[in-house]
Design an enzyme around this catalytic site. Sequence first.
Site, short mmCIF file in Angstrom:
data_model
loop_
_atom_site.label_atom_id
_atom_site.label_comp_id
_atom_site.label_asym_id
_atom_site.label_seq_id
_atom_site.Cartn_x
_atom_site.Cartn_y
_atom_site.Cartn_z
N ASP A 7 -8.38 -32.48 -27.04
CA ASP A 7 -9.26 -31.31 -27.08
C ASP A 7 -10.70 -31.79 -27.13
O ASP A 7 -11.01 -32.83 -27.71
CB ASP A 7 -8.93 -30.39 -28.26
CG ASP A 7 -8.56 -31.13 -29.53
OD1 ASP A 7 -8.74 -32.37 -29.59
OD2 ASP A 7 -8.09 -30.49 -30.48
N GLU A 44 -10.59 -24.77 -30.64
CA GLU A 44 -11.06 -24.06 -31.83
C GLU A 44 -11.14 -22.55 -31.59
O GLU A 44 -11.39 -21.79 -32.53
CB GLU A 44 -12.43 -24.58 -32.26
CG GLU A 44 -12.45 -26.05 -32.67
CD GLU A 44 -11.71 -26.34 -33.97
OE1 GLU A 44 -11.27 -25.36 -34.63
OE2 GLU A 44 -11.55 -27.52 -34.31
#
Length: 376
Positions: free
Chosen positions: A69, A128
């Site tokens: 990520d 997120e």
Amino acid sequence: MAVSKFVQIRRDLHKIPEIGFKEWKTQQYILDYIGTLSNEHVEVKVWRTGVIVKVKGKNPEKVIGYRADIDGLPITEETGYEFASVHEGMMHACGHDLHTTIGLGLLTAAVTERIDDDLVFLFQPAEEGPGGALPMLESEELKEWKPNIILGLHIAPEYPVGTIATKEGLLFANTSELYVDLKGKGGHAAYPHTANDMIVAASHLVTQLQSVISRNVNPLDSAVITIGKITGGTVQNIIAEKSRLEGTIRTLSVESMSRVKSRIEAIVAGIEASFQCEAVIDYGAMYHQVYNHEALTREFMQFVSEQTDMKVITCTEAMTGEDFGYMLQEIPGFMFWLGVNSEYGLHHAKLKPDEEAIEKAIVFLDQYVKWKGTRK
């Protein structure tokens, strides 16, 4: 003092944190680095603000995937780093700069010494929020390169450098955002009987929500409701017409998530009746639990323990949320914690991972991938 190539990459990335689906500089940095590798066996695709890279194997029978990520958080950095964020109000406070750097290191090793199987690297945006794993998984760009096995990691401040921690089966919880908007009737503070006070309503709601965990969830299961933000009102002498609660729900089981949401809805309905107000619930983004493939995880832990310099710890489940869970729903694989020995934890403005963990991770993951992706 000179630093290693990949420590410098981490520092470069740390300076430019960007939030979900706005990681344009990060994407370009990744593309520029891959461009320096310029190899006939490397193919690159761009997906939104992410990057997908394939390293063609010499004699492929399967596709091994690594997911990193790449997004940051809306946090004002307080590390004191010379290479602190140059983006005001944004920070790599969850270690995604390390995740990405390790991915680039592993990619470099894969290009330098190709294995039999294909390798696919998923540099994924928006972990997120609002969530990039599921749409990337479903994208046309990934369809023909979809891995048969996938792995991911997350830094762990509480573990020392040189250790990893994971377990077979359930690793991370189901998570859901929670937003509740209350609307009543405002008025003058001297005449409360003519108004419906949404500050008081919100206060009652917060306290009542805590009973969901203590009285509606099996004590042998685990669940958490956290209200992290309440807003409402304008000045001290006006009764608030509106208030808003923002929080998260975390459960280890899918059944508990359903039960918790049902009870939240019942309690909110009671608040509406009690305070003669209107309420709207929005669950926002929800992430599926991270459930590690038992056999692959067991094999990985044994390999790392016996054939690398890393120490392996069998950990317990965590209430952490991770959209990597969606990938593990469709692709066998696993996630593990990587020890980085930081005094401050994840999502903290002073998080300072030990950069020594970067090289160690690249080395042992390269060992694992070569072992897993080469014909015996």
